[in-house]
Motif scaffolding. Structure first.
Motif, mmCIF file in Angstrom:
data_model
loop_
_atom_site.group_PDB
_atom_site.id
_atom_site.type_symbol
_atom_site.label_atom_id
_atom_site.label_comp_id
_atom_site.label_asym_id
_atom_site.label_seq_id
_atom_site.Cartn_x
_atom_site.Cartn_y
_atom_site.Cartn_z
ATOM 1 N N GLY A 177 0.833 -1.264 0.069
ATOM 2 C CA GLY A 177 0.032 0.182 -0.277
ATOM 3 C C GLY A 177 0.840 1.360 0.001
ATOM 4 O O GLY A 177 0.405 2.287 -0.230
ATOM 5 N N GLU A 180 0.511 3.471 -3.578
ATOM 6 C CA GLU A 180 -0.789 3.973 -4.113
ATOM 7 C C GLU A 180 -0.986 5.024 -2.708
ATOM 8 O O GLU A 180 -1.579 5.936 -3.157
ATOM 9 N N LYS A 181 -0.987 4.791 -1.360
ATOM 10 C CA LYS A 181 -1.358 5.447 -0.237
ATOM 11 C C LYS A 181 -0.482 6.492 0.235
ATOM 12 O O LYS A 181 -0.977 7.314 0.933
ATOM 13 N N VAL A 185 1.756 7.059 -6.831
ATOM 14 C CA VAL A 185 1.568 6.907 -8.207
ATOM 15 C C VAL A 185 1.460 7.995 -9.214
ATOM 16 O O VAL A 185 0.784 8.635 -8.732
ATOM 17 N N GLU A 189 1.267 5.061 -14.192
ATOM 18 C CA GLU A 189 1.382 3.858 -13.198
ATOM 19 C C GLU A 189 -0.382 3.382 -13.266
ATOM 20 O O GLU A 189 -0.494 2.387 -13.256
ATOM 21 N N THR A 190 -0.870 4.528 -13.315
ATOM 22 C CA THR A 190 -2.466 4.259 -12.973
ATOM 23 C C THR A 190 -3.352 4.077 -14.313
ATOM 24 O O THR A 190 -4.466 3.584 -14.302
#
Length: 193
Positions: A177, A180-181, A185, A189-190
């Protein structure tokens, strides 16, 4: 010899406040069990049933990965001087990452540490005290500064690059995590491949 409590008593809190070292254990249903020693000024007792600790960058990020999937956690403290005692805190934990809205609320409880990557909240549902008579005496002589020096030398972008390469997945290949958290990102990457 062992005693169980549903919450932290004043004597437990005083004992914890005097410790320079604690251990964190987490596990998935399958795979590796993680057990990590923690030092620095990285733990606060917030009440009779809540503890928070600041996690700094390390070679792995098992705790974060385990908590994502199975939020159980155990903290253990040992008396290395004075009266023998082992104190364990069992409960449910969650990770707060830099990108989470609560980050500042909990991170601000600590002096800033270079390479800080998560804050873990542990809601304690069981406190166990046992004798600790087999734990040897050890003398505290000071904190190691190598990890802080390493993180300062890397700088913020270097630490984040390290997170990407070394802290994104657990030993068992599960996401931690942190990418992302923590707001790491990028749009590339997304986006769908």
């Amino acid at each position: 010899m062992g005693q169980r409590y549903l919450e932290l008593k004043d004597s437990h809190r005083e004992f914890i406040a005097g410790q320079k070292l604690f251990f964190v254990a987490t596990a998935m249903q399958d795979g590796h069990v993680n057990l990590s020693p923690k030092g620095m000024d990285s733990l606060r007792v917030l009440g009779s049933s809540r503890v928070v600790w600041l996690n700094v960058t390390g070679s792995g990020n098992e705790t974060a990965s385990h908590i994502e999937h199975h939020p159980r956690m155990t903290l253990m403290f040992c008396a290395f001087e004075g009266k023998p005692l082992i104190l364990r805190l069992y409960g449910q934990a969650r990770a707060i990452h830099r990108g989470d809205s609560e980050w500042g609320d909990y991170y601000d409880l600590f002096e800033p540490l270079p390479g800080s990557r998560q804050v873990f909240l542990l809601d304690v549902d069981l406190v166990q005290v046992s004798c600790g008579m087999s734990v040897p005496y050890y003398q505290y002589v000071g904190e190691r500064e190598q990890l802080n020096d390493w993180a300062r030398a890397k700088g913020e972008s270097g630490v984040q690059a390290y997170w990407r390469s070394k802290n994104g997945v657990s030993l068992d290949g599960l996401p931690t995590g942190i990418i992302e958290k923590s707001g790491l990102v990028s749009a590339d990457e997304t986006s769908p491949q």
